[in-house]
Each structure stands twice: as structure tokens, then as C-alpha cells.
Design a protein around this motif. Structure first.
Motif: not given
Length: 340
Positions: A6-13, A296-299
Motif C-alpha cells: 500500500r505504501s509503494i502504491a501510494r507513492e506511485r499513484m 492498488v495491489a497490482a501497482i
């Protein structure tokens, strides 16, 4: 889904999705294109709130010890009745970071496959969306969804995905009026029953089952039956095409009752957990599609993130079945719902 993903997705999105603790459409209202709901975001919020308003009768006085979450439908054998919804257009809807369309859709289909379920692919104006879907469908089992394009493009795209021998083929007629397509100069419009019948007959001649996504009334469900559809998805396109629609959980019971036994009923909209899956099944669905949380899980975690998410869904569903006395999916009936 782990906090790391989730943290990685938050940065990428960033700029597209805030990866909120509760994905309910409040922070992203009107952000279309993007991950939000159209205009006021009411339809997105209604999807979440309608499902949240459904409550369950808890019971621990029964003989169920190990619930069976497996499902068999449309020739598919699934670990649990939860699939990934068709979402495409990573570069303009979700992120401009390092995740390409090819990597994204491969992660969705591959992660679903690893978790014992099935992912769906999306469609859109840029060719890389359908091209990514075709590549992924050649590597993994999946269900492609095509927009209701006008003219030969519809059949050309159907042929592209059906050549991959997918598990079924779908059409998201609820893409009619989608802002993203209109801004790209390629709006799609509603489809008549006559047109739909012709499309479904074409898919059937090619040996493909057909899923119609975007049914929100019993009347449209009956039209889907008449046109020969094998399944429908009760869906308002995640609240992204018409403001102030009711939540899908609110309309699902009447739709399911109208066509029960004549086709498979999927439902999407606001499903976040295995408990939500249980609720949708008790309201009349045979299985659900999950959209934004899978993105979100994929990103955030690619194949591993998607697989972990669906394994968690299966575990949560099993626990919810245990505490409502359901040994198998056939035991999930309206009787487990609390009625004041």
C-alpha cells in the motif's frame, strides 16, 4: 494486502489515487479521469455505503468446521468467488511511474491465477491497452472485456481477444458516456437489444461464453437474457458514468431474483473484503468482481500484491462463512442477513 504494498502504491499513484485507508470515493469525488466517481462522486459512495449497510446474523451453534469457499461457474473452478474487474489505462487513470500497461495487466492476471481465481482485462482508446490484454491473455487464463465500439472496430477487437482462447469474453456496456473516452474523441453510446443479440451470437459462434457488464435494473437483466448472454455484471462502472446511481448492493436482490437460474450473476461496486463478498452472495450474486483495490495491489506489489490480496479475500470469506454457519457457497442465502 500488506502495508508495504500500500505504501509503494501510494507513492506511485500520487495525483491519481490517495490509497485511502477506506476506499469510499470521498477524497477523489469528481476526479474522472482518475480513480474517483463522476461529478459529486455519489454513485461511488453509494456503492460502498449500500454494502456497508448490509449486516449479518452471527451464529456459532452449528456443525460447520472448515467452510468450502470454492466456486464453479462458466466452466471455471475458483478458490473463491471473487475475480479482478476489467480496468485498463494505467498511464492516464492510475500512475505515470514505472508500471507499464503490459506489466500491470500481466500482474493482475498472473496474480489472480496464482491465487486460484481469474482476472479480467480492460479496453480503451490507446492501442496499448488492448495490446497489453492480448499479451497477458496469451500467458494467463483470463476474461477480456471490450467496449461497445461502433462498426468494425468492435468485431476486430473481439477477434483479437477471442483468438487467445479466453475463459469467456465480456462487454462493459456501462462504458457508454465514460468521460475518459469522450475526452479522447472516441465516445461510446448505449447498445440496442438487437445489436447486442448480434454481438453475443457472434461470440457464441466462436465458441465463447458472453458476459454483459453494466446491468442496474431487472428490465435490463431480462434484455440480457433475451439477447442470449451467459452472465451479467450488476455494475454502474464504479460510479464513473452517471452521478446519483443507487449502490449495486441495493439493486442486486431484485435483479438476481428476476433472472435466477437463467444466467450467472456477478456484481461489483464497493467490494473490499471477504465479508463484502459474503454479503453480495447473500444478496443474490454468484460471484463478485473487485476493481480499485486490485489496481492498488497490482501497482504496489505487481503479481505478488494481487495474489496476496485475493488470498486474503479467500481467508476473510472463509472466516465470515464460519461465523454465519455456511459450509459452502450454496449455504449463503438471504437468511444470513439481519433484517430489523
Amino acid at each position: 494486502m500488506s502495508d508495504d504494498f500500500r505504501s509503494i502504491a501510494r507513492e506511485r499513484m500520487k495525483g491519481f489515487c490517495r490509497v485511502c485507508p477506506v476506499c469510499d470515493g470521498r477524497a477523489c469525488a469528481g476526479e474522472v479521469p482518475g480513480m474517483g466517481g463522476l461529478t459529486t462522486g455519489a454513485s461511488f459512495r453509494n456503492n460502498v455505503s449500500a454494502l456497508a449497510d448490509v449486516t449479518l446474523n452471527m451464529t456459532v451453534l452449528h456443525d460447520v468446521k472448515t467452510p468450502d469457499t470454492s466456486a464453479k461457474l462458466l466452466g471455471m473452478e475458483l478458490k473463491s468467488p471473487a475475480l479482478a474487474a476489467p480496468i485498463g489505462g494505467v498511464s492516464f487513470n492510475m500512475t505515470k511511474e514505472d508500471i507499464s500497461e503490459d506489466a500491470y495487466i500481466d500482474a493482475v492476471l498472473g496474480g489472480c491465477e496464482a491465487a486460484g481465481t481469474v482476472g479480467c482485462t480492460g479496453d480503451g482508446v490507446p492501442p496499448f491497452i488492448i495490446d497489453g490484454a492480448v499479451k497477458a491473455l496469451k500467458a494467463h487464463k483470463g476474461i477480456p472485456f471490450i467496449k461497445p465500439w461502433e462498426g468494425k472496430e468492435l468485431y476486430e477487437k473481439l477477434d483479437m481477444v477471442m483468438d487467445c482462447k479466453p475463459l469467456a469474453v465480456g462487454m462493459d456496456v456501462d462504458a457508454a458516456g465514460l468521460v475518459t473516452l469522450r475526452k479522447m474523441g472516441r465516445p461510446v453510446t448505449p447498445m440496442s437489444t438487437t445489436e447486442l443479440t448480434q454481438v453475443i451470437a457472434y461470440a457464441h459462434r466462436k465458441g465463447q461464453r458472453f458476459i454483459l457488464k453494466g446491468v442496474m435494473t431487472p428490465q435490463d437483466a431480462e434484455k440480457a437474457v433475451a439477447a442470449g448472454a451467459d452472465a451479467i455484471v450488476v455494475s454502474n462502472h464504479g460510479g464513473r458514468i452517471l452521478d446519483h446511481c443507487p449502490g449495486t448492493a441495493a439493486v442486486l436482490p431484485r435483479i438476481a431474483a428476476a433472472v435466477r437460474g437463467r444466467l450467472v450473476v456477478f456484481a461489483d461496486g464497493g467490494v473490499r473484503t471477504g465479508v463484502d463478498v459474503l454479503k453480495m452472495l447473500a444478496l443474490g450474486a454468484d460471484a463478485v468482481l473487485i476493481g480499485r483495490p486490485v489496481s492498488v495491489a497490482a501497482i504496489g506489489g505487481l503479481t505478488e500484491g494481487v495474489s496476496a490480496y485475493f488470498n486474503t479475500i479467500a481467508q476473510q470469506l472463509s472466516q465470515a462463512m464460519l461465523l454465519t454457519g455456511c459450509g459452502s457457497l450454496s449455504d449463503i442465502t438471504p437468511e444470513i442477513l439481519f433484517r430489523p
